[in-house]
Motif scaffolding. Structure first.
Motif, short mmCIF file in Angstrom:
data_model
loop_
_atom_site.label_atom_id
_atom_site.label_comp_id
_atom_site.label_asym_id
_atom_site.label_seq_id
_atom_site.Cartn_x
_atom_site.Cartn_y
_atom_site.Cartn_z
N SER A 144 8.05 4.58 -7.11
CA SER A 144 6.92 4.25 -7.96
C SER A 144 7.34 4.40 -9.36
O SER A 144 7.10 3.43 -10.28
N ALA A 145 7.89 5.74 -9.71
CA ALA A 145 7.96 5.86 -10.95
C ALA A 145 9.22 4.98 -11.56
O ALA A 145 9.59 4.43 -12.75
N GLU A 146 10.27 4.60 -10.65
CA GLU A 146 11.37 3.69 -11.08
C GLU A 146 10.66 2.21 -11.11
O GLU A 146 11.31 1.61 -12.26
N ILE A 147 9.98 1.91 -10.55
CA ILE A 147 9.29 0.55 -10.58
C ILE A 147 8.44 0.53 -12.18
O ILE A 147 8.65 -0.38 -12.86
N ARG A 148 7.74 1.58 -12.37
CA ARG A 148 6.92 1.59 -13.34
C ARG A 148 7.91 1.54 -14.55
O ARG A 148 7.69 1.07 -15.65
N PRO A 166 9.24 5.70 8.44
CA PRO A 166 8.02 6.32 7.84
C PRO A 166 7.03 5.70 7.30
O PRO A 166 7.03 4.24 7.54
N ASP A 167 6.09 6.24 6.83
CA ASP A 167 4.81 5.53 6.46
C ASP A 167 4.97 4.29 5.37
O ASP A 167 5.11 4.82 4.09
N LEU A 168 5.22 3.38 5.60
CA LEU A 168 5.56 2.41 4.62
C LEU A 168 4.22 1.81 3.82
O LEU A 168 4.30 1.28 2.62
N ALA A 169 3.15 2.26 4.23
CA ALA A 169 2.05 1.98 3.47
C ALA A 169 2.02 2.71 2.11
O ALA A 169 1.34 2.29 0.98
N ALA A 170 2.80 3.87 2.22
CA ALA A 170 2.87 4.73 1.03
C ALA A 170 3.77 4.31 -0.15
O ALA A 170 3.90 4.44 -1.28
N LEU A 171 4.42 3.16 0.28
CA LEU A 171 5.76 2.53 -0.79
C LEU A 171 4.91 1.30 -1.28
O LEU A 171 4.14 0.44 -0.74
N PRO A 172 4.90 1.41 -2.76
CA PRO A 172 4.42 0.27 -3.67
C PRO A 172 5.15 -1.13 -3.42
O PRO A 172 6.36 -1.19 -3.42
N HIS A 173 4.57 -2.12 -3.01
CA HIS A 173 5.01 -3.58 -3.22
C HIS A 173 6.24 -3.70 -1.97
O HIS A 173 6.86 -4.63 -2.39
N ILE A 174 6.25 -3.01 -1.03
CA ILE A 174 7.50 -3.38 -0.28
C ILE A 174 7.28 -4.67 0.39
O ILE A 174 6.19 -5.10 0.98
#
Length: 122
Positions: A55-59, A7-15
């Motif tokens: 993203s919510a989990e990281i925040r 899937p689109d990895l660009a949508a993932l924060p900080h991968i």
């Protein structure tokens, strides 16, 4: 160890990535990555839903003091995955806790270098 992006990895924060795609420091990180991609492929969630949950989990972790040095990324990934499978009714938090406890007990009882074998958990 790297994996081909699905899937689109660009949508993932900080991968964590290199030129070949996602980078994993431990085998369990690659397994967690593959599990999320597989569940997405089976239609359990759409990729934007996954990205928002991660993203919510990281925040949440950052708010609790995680320094976000990159070494905890896949721990957040796993927590996000757990959150989604509970929200989707695949399992519940008690079953996840029981499986985690069983895994830790089996790991502690396993001699170094031997494969960890879980007993039945029903």
């Amino acid at each position: 160890m790297t994996a081909s992006p699905g899937p689109d990895l660009a949508a993932l924060p900080h991968i964590p990535c290199d030129a070949g795609g996602p980078v994993f420091r431990e085998p369990w990180e690659a397994h967690a990555f593959a599990l999320a991609v597989t569940l997405h492929g089976k239609g359990l969630f759409i990729w934007p839903e996954w990205a928002e949950t991660l993203s919510a989990e990281i925040r949440s972790a950052q708010a609790a003091g995680d320094p976000d040095a990159g070494d905890t990324y896949y721990q957040h990934w796993l927590k996000a995955l757990e959150r989604l499978v509970v929200a989707k009714g695949v399992t519940d938090a008690a079953a996840i806790e029981a499986a985690t406890a069983a895994w830790h007990a089996a790991a502690e009882a396993t001699p170094h270098g031997e494969p960890i074998v879980l007993g039945r958990m029903d």
